[in-house]
Motif scaffolding. Structure first.
Motif, PDB file in Angstrom:
ATOM      1  N   ARG A   7      26.986 -27.129  -1.849  1.00  0.00           N
ATOM      2  CA  ARG A   7      25.617 -27.584  -1.666  1.00  0.00           C
ATOM      3  C   ARG A   7      25.541 -29.114  -1.530  1.00  0.00           C
ATOM      4  N   LEU A   8      26.455 -29.647  -0.737  1.00  0.00           N
ATOM      5  CA  LEU A   8      26.399 -31.066  -0.383  1.00  0.00           C
ATOM      6  C   LEU A   8      25.486 -31.198   0.833  1.00  0.00           C
ATOM      7  N   ASP A   9      24.174 -31.056   0.571  1.00  0.00           N
ATOM      8  CA  ASP A   9      23.203 -30.911   1.652  1.00  0.00           C
ATOM      9  C   ASP A   9      23.192 -32.106   2.594  1.00  0.00           C
ATOM     10  N   GLY A  12      11.531 -34.333   8.606  1.00  0.00           N
ATOM     11  CA  GLY A  12      11.580 -33.291   7.597  1.00  0.00           C
ATOM     12  C   GLY A  12      12.000 -33.827   6.235  1.00  0.00           C
ATOM     13  N   ALA A  13      13.008 -34.715   6.226  1.00  0.00           N
ATOM     14  CA  ALA A  13      13.447 -35.304   4.959  1.00  0.00           C
ATOM     15  C   ALA A  13      12.348 -36.146   4.324  1.00  0.00           C
ATOM     16  N   LEU A  14      11.532 -36.794   5.153  1.00  0.00           N
ATOM     17  CA  LEU A  14      10.450 -37.626   4.634  1.00  0.00           C
ATOM     18  C   LEU A  14       9.240 -36.806   4.219  1.00  0.00           C
ATOM     19  N   ALA A  15       9.069 -35.612   4.798  1.00  0.00           N
ATOM     20  CA  ALA A  15       7.872 -34.810   4.567  1.00  0.00           C
ATOM     21  C   ALA A  15       8.023 -33.824   3.424  1.00  0.00           C
ATOM     22  N   LEU A  66      14.225 -25.822  13.197  1.00  0.00           N
ATOM     23  CA  LEU A  66      15.350 -25.679  12.279  1.00  0.00           C
ATOM     24  C   LEU A  66      15.712 -27.004  11.623  1.00  0.00           C
ATOM     25  N   MET A  67      15.766 -28.085  12.404  1.00  0.00           N
ATOM     26  CA  MET A  67      16.157 -29.375  11.837  1.00  0.00           C
ATOM     27  C   MET A  67      15.066 -29.913  10.904  1.00  0.00           C
ATOM     28  N   TYR A  68      13.810 -29.698  11.255  1.00  0.00           N
ATOM     29  CA  TYR A  68      12.720 -30.100  10.359  1.00  0.00           C
ATOM     30  C   TYR A  68      12.819 -29.351   9.035  1.00  0.00           C
ATOM     31  N   TRP A  69      13.077 -28.062   9.088  1.00  0.00           N
ATOM     32  CA  TRP A  69      13.180 -27.250   7.881  1.00  0.00           C
ATOM     33  C   TRP A  69      14.400 -27.656   7.056  1.00  0.00           C
ATOM     34  N   LEU A  70      15.507 -27.948   7.716  1.00  0.00           N
ATOM     35  CA  LEU A  70      16.680 -28.443   6.990  1.00  0.00           C
ATOM     36  C   LEU A  70      16.389 -29.793   6.334  1.00  0.00           C
ATOM     37  N   GLY A  71      15.616 -30.644   7.022  1.00  0.00           N
ATOM     38  CA  GLY A  71      15.230 -31.908   6.419  1.00  0.00           C
ATOM     39  C   GLY A  71      14.424 -31.715   5.148  1.00  0.00           C
ATOM     40  N   LEU A  72      13.576 -30.685   5.115  1.00  0.00           N
ATOM     41  CA  LEU A  72      12.812 -30.393   3.901  1.00  0.00           C
ATOM     42  C   LEU A  72      13.736 -30.042   2.734  1.00  0.00           C
ATOM     43  N   GLN A  73      14.869 -29.393   3.035  1.00  0.00           N
ATOM     44  CA  GLN A  73      15.818 -29.044   1.975  1.00  0.00           C
ATOM     45  C   GLN A  73      16.531 -30.285   1.439  1.00  0.00           C
ATOM     46  N   VAL A  74      16.734 -31.291   2.311  1.00  0.00           N
ATOM     47  CA  VAL A  74      17.480 -32.486   1.909  1.00  0.00           C
ATOM     48  C   VAL A  74      16.633 -33.415   1.063  1.00  0.00           C
ATOM     49  N   GLY A  75      15.381 -33.622   1.472  1.00  0.00           N
ATOM     50  CA  GLY A  75      14.568 -34.655   0.830  1.00  0.00           C
ATOM     51  C   GLY A  75      13.815 -34.186  -0.380  1.00  0.00           C
TER      52      GLY A  75
END
Length: 457
Positions: free
Chosen positions: A32-34, A433-436, A123-132
């Protein structure tokens, strides 16, 4: 282990590399090294899907990792639900017909537009939500993203000096040999603009203009001298790589982004620091690279630079007027064929896209799709802006750097296809995504209470 080695030897060198790469990705995902995995996916999408033309590798990996994130959700790695899911669903459905219409003329467009610009954006927006999910995770993601940008900057500088692309593709070299490669050579000089793995220098310049704000945000928020030194060096390399692209649109967007970051940095002391840094940087560039700056100004004032852009926009407006609801199809070949009927005389060469992302959405997919894309972009930007307003003063420069990067890409998309580029657009959505992420805007006490409730359950 001998059995594994024998199997890899039997499969061959390329299959061995693929197998080892998949093994490494599996280990990163399992741990889980996101942040690290997101940067690896960006690099793979740029090189494999875009540069080598494999198209679908990273979208498939992104779906698999989203499923893994859901199955391995925990208080330390919480699951982030998709925000504005209804709008995203309508966007996916509304673009199906234009994507089918454009993709029916060329398989390349069918494998590119929908998987990267539409489904890939989601997909990339949703992945960004997981990171941030917290500031520490966002900082770690920005640090790793900066390392990738530095590697690409070094590659661009190497290409600018030697004229060689490392890990080059014979397919791309053959394509460039059959096209007008003089487009990448500055007039009245023997200087070539560096495109690196983006191929076109304008896209390469858009990348560095956007990513330059990430190390700038890390520089402002750094607390140790070695951090300041590292991020200053990274920023310098990205700006030098931007110079090697000689992209006028990227430079103008970068300057607008600097103006936005001056506001988003959040304090007068930081604003004065950035202004001083900008003045010193410009003085150093003028002192050490006067020839390059002169070529940049000469290129910006070229006879066919602005006039051809305006002509391309005029042609696109004619296409939109003739096909306002569904466009001509999401595809470069579809636009190239359809726009020939509406081409204005000032556009003296046929173009496969209007060199403007917003006009491209309208001309290829219709005005309703453009309106929905703008609503999505504004909605996600507003989510990021809300997190910036709720953030502590010490964290605002970090979020502000990401917002300035997205603003830079949005402005640059007026002169090139930034938000519709198969490699650039997913990067922009990943950043937003990471910012949101909704957890970025919540008080620490509330997050601690959520973790306690999860553990008790």
């Amino acid at each position: 282990m001998p059995v594994i080695g024998g199997v890899l030897a039997w499969l061959g060198p390329l299959a061995s590399v693929v197998a080892m790469g998949m093994l490494a990705l599996g280990m990163i995902a399992a741990l889980r090294l996101d942040a690290l995995l997101m940067v690896v996916l960006v690099a793979l999408h740029l090189y494999l899907d875009w540069y080598l033309g494999l198209h679908l590798i990273v979208p498939v990996l992104a779906v698999a990792y989203l499923l893994l994130c859901y199955l391995l959700r925990s208080p330390r790695h919480p699951w982030a639900q998709l925000r504005s899911a209804g709008m995203w669903g309508v966007f996916l459905v509304l673009t199906l017909y234009p994507a089918f219409r454009g993709g029916s003329l060329m398989l390349y467009d069918a494998a590119s537009f929908y998987p990267s610009d539409i489904l890939g954006a989601l997909l990339m927006y949703w992945l960004g939500l997981q990171v941030g999910h917290d500031t520490a995770s966002l900082r770690r993601f920005f640090q790793l993203f900066t390392l990738l940008a530095v590697a690409l900057a070094l590659h661009t500088l190497f290409q600018s000096v030697t004229g060689t692309i490392l890990f080059a593709s014979a397919r791309v070299d053959d394509f460039l040999s059959r096209t007008d490669v003089a487009y990448y050579q500055l007039l009245d000089s023997d200087t070539h603009r560096a495109g690196s793995f983006f191929i076109d220098p304008n896209w390469n310049g858009a990348f560095f203009a956007m990513l330059s704000f990430i190390p700038l945000g890390l520089l402002v928020t750094g607390s140790r001298w070695w951090q300041t030194l590292c991020w200053s060096l990274a920023l310098s390399l990205l700006v030098l790589a931007l110079m090697c692209t000689y992209s006028t649109g990227a430079w103008l967007a970068f300057l607008c982004g600097v103006g936005a970051f001056l506001y988003l940095v959040g304090s007068l002391r930081h604003r004065l620091l950035i202004l001083s840094l900008a003045i010193c940087s410009f003085a150093l560039l003028a002192w050490f690279f006067p020839g390059q700056l002169a070529l940049q100004l000469q290129h910006a004032g070229g006879d066919n630079e602005l006039s051809l852009r305006v002509a391309a926009w005029s042609t696109a407006l004619r296409v939109i007027q003739a096909h306002p609801w569904f466009g001509v199809g999401l595809g470069h070949q579809a636009y190239l064929l359809a726009s020939s009927t509406y081409r204005v005389p000032e556009q003296f060469v046929p173009l496969s896209h209007p060199h403007d992302s917003y006009l491209e959405w309208a001309a290829m997919a219709g005005l309703p799709v453009l309106a929905l894309f703008m609503l999505l972009l504004l909605r996600v930007s507003n989510q990021s802006w809300t997190n910036w307003r709720r953030a502590n003063v010490s964290d605002r420069p970090l979020l502000g750097a990401g917002l300035a990067a997205s603003i830079t890409l949005s402005i640059n998309s007026i002169s090139i296809n930034g938000w519709t580029h198969f490699a650039l657009a997913p990067m922009g959505w990943l950043l937003l995504g990471a910012l949101a992420s909704p957890r970025l805007g919540r008080p620490v006490q509330h997050l601690d209470r959520e973790v306690e409730q999860h553990v008790d359950a």
